[in-house]
Design an enzyme around this catalytic site. Sequence first.
Site, PDB file in Angstrom:
ATOM      1  N   HIS A   1     153.608   1.075 153.616  1.00  0.00           N
ATOM      2  CA  HIS A   1     151.960   1.208 153.488  1.00  0.00           C
ATOM      3  C   HIS A   1     151.405   0.188 154.609  1.00  0.00           C
ATOM      4  CE1 HIS A   1     153.447   2.670 149.628  1.00  0.00           C
ATOM      5  NE2 HIS A   1     152.571   3.333 149.678  1.00  0.00           N
TER       6      HIS A   1
ATOM      7  N   GLU B   1     160.543   3.488 145.479  1.00  0.00           N
ATOM      8  CA  GLU B   1     159.775   2.716 146.276  1.00  0.00           C
ATOM      9  C   GLU B   1     160.319   0.894 145.742  1.00  0.00           C
ATOM     10  OE1 GLU B   1     155.370   2.777 146.605  1.00  0.00           O
ATOM     11  OE2 GLU B   1     155.624   0.885 145.710  1.00  0.00           O
TER      12      GLU B   1
END
Length: 759
Positions: free
Chosen positions: A698, A669
């Site tokens: 997200h 990430e």
Amino acid sequence: MSKNTYVVGFPRIGEQRELKFSLESFWAKKSEFSEVEKVANGLKQRHWNYQKDAKIEYISSNDFSLYDNMLDMSVLLGAVPKRFQGLKDKELYFAMARGNTQATACEMTKWFNTNYHYIVPELSVEDEYKLNAVKLLQEYKEAKEQGIKTKINIIGPITYLGLSKRVDGGDVYELYSKIMPIYEALLKEIAQLDESITLQIDEPIFVKDLDTKVLSLIKPTYDRLSVISNNINIILMSYFEHAKEATKILVNTPIYGIGLDFLYGKENFDSLDIIAASDKKLICGLVDGRNIWKNDISATVQMLQKIAKKLKKENIFISSSCSLLHVPFSLKYEEKLDDEIKNWLSYGVEKLDEIALISKIFFDGEASLSDEESTAFEANKQANISRKTSQRIHDKRVQQRVSDIEKYERDGTYEERIALQKAKYKYQPLATTTIGSFPQTPEIRHARREFKNNNLDKTSYENEMKKYIDDCVAFQEECGLEILVHGEPERNDMVEYFGEQLQGYGFSQNGWVQSYGSRCVKPPFIYGDISRPKPMTVEWITYAQSKTSKIMKGMLTGPVTILNWSFVRDDKERSEVSKQIALGICDEVNDLQKAGIKMIQVDEAAFKEGYPLRTSKIQEYENWAVRDFKLSVSSAKQETQIHTHMCYSEFNDIIATIEAMDADVISIETARSGNELLKIFAKVGYKQEVGPGVYDIHSPRVPSVDEMVTQIKALLEVLPKEQLWINPDCGLKTRKWEEVKPSLKNMVEAVKIVREEVL
Ligand code: GLN
Ligand code: ZN
């Protein structure tokens, strides 16, 4: 009441997750807040009664929360970030937890090494703290009205500050002198509540390695809080590890007692002498508050007797090792569990009875037990014998195999392997791929559920999954992605899916544990030696591969993640259990490869979560965690490319360990946390290939081509193109197709543009 029985805290989500459903209905504007209050009051009452019925002496109030206890503490202290000013009561509370149209929510992060997440306080030197103790006082009175005199739980100032972040830069402990008066004011209010009060102050931060500055705060803090009023007995609570350094200091303060975890912090036994000399109460955490196994009551009583050689018996309290928040509520609803396995388990409510029974035996002797208690004690002994001997737990073949892992070593060095792979698969620099899952649509969720409940036959189920896979493959080809995935429609969860197919794994029906706010998880549990009876993913992956001439990446979950997201048996070292899982995955890797799969990703999303709280224990963890990741891919031939994926980017402390895992490619990430953190890869001369996420999954936002061009160019400033892969931050299962399709198209487009410039 059973003498000196103590429960650190109790789960609050409700035995049937009543609080969750009530909150979610209110948030969805389907019900009034008064409904939530009604449910909450009912739950509190029921939870107190469970503890009262079990004859627990020290029952808590203020352990209940509508979202999180750290958040409650922030509200109590008046530590409200500026962007929420103007809001009050429930609007303020839920806005801080979840955000509202004007303001983003406060961050949340993991509570020590558990899977519970707390709301991180945001502090600034400009804050004006102000006491708001309504909830706490109210809860005490509520319990009292029901005839229960509770101890009051709060989080202590040193932990509160230590877990906060300073939004204006600077050190959190600079705010110590501003926070302390609020704590003092709080204790003054508490003192008014009753003739005598027990106050449990949680300071779990004491189990970490503290620097001298923080250590030096302990004595003045607890000297100061102890003199506020002589009708308050302060119990300083720690859990999850040993608190030896703090204990040494606390024995020289006027506090009433200290709570220590003797299960996860065996070193606490070294503190017995100084505690005995101080004549303080010792709350002995001996009943596991974070695992689901029955206590071995005979063994626990023996341990208490050992403690009683040093301490006066009346100073010894029998307690859960931490709040029972971290275990499911009650075994009552487990109707489908096999009787033999169920007999080995103990959830929150059952643990209360264990604590009471231990107290009875320890203080009054076995001879004093009533018939009912004797029967319970005998049943407990039998259950423990059964666990030690059951064939379902102890599998000779697995043990044999595990004892000889030396022979499992992957062929070739990284340099040899990557040269072979590049020659064979001819992928270009900035190769595009995804992390594994594609959107979990209502249709596939429904199909999985129906299949599980026997309402959908196997063929129809498989057809439905295959149809989804077909669509995924078609989309990826159309979009121009280079290394494809099958989309993971058959998986509800990346651990449960594998657990269900491994021998030695169990599943509960109602084993819910709060993860954050209204969210709960139902971790599977490892009760016995682990083996893999047959391939787990090969059919799906080979089906997907048959639909494309491009490379289809196989998708597995790694041993450390499987371990960290399960309840693990406590009769074996975690490192041993992990080794067994690794061998199962190793077999799967081998089968995938035999079936013609050329790239296999072994996800280690929870690798970092498993890190010990104490620095001195990190090396050992890293040793076996790396060993087991490598073991799980040891069957891969040199040309089979091994990928791994991790859901974070803070690698500064562990970059050498990540490198030692020796995966050919790692995806991480990055978009969410910024490229700064990526620099560590360049700094240490990390040699394997890296796929830093180029967009944050997200959020529902579709990133533009331009934005991703900029991001890819920024990556090229840090790492050479030959070493870079391009992918999103994480799996896409929580997103919608409407978001995923344009995002990935833009990503591929961005790569094209950049390649034109740099290739
Ligand atoms: N392969 C998994 C997925 O894409 C990885 C998930 C994760 O890292 N949490 O969903
Ligand atoms: Zn991830």
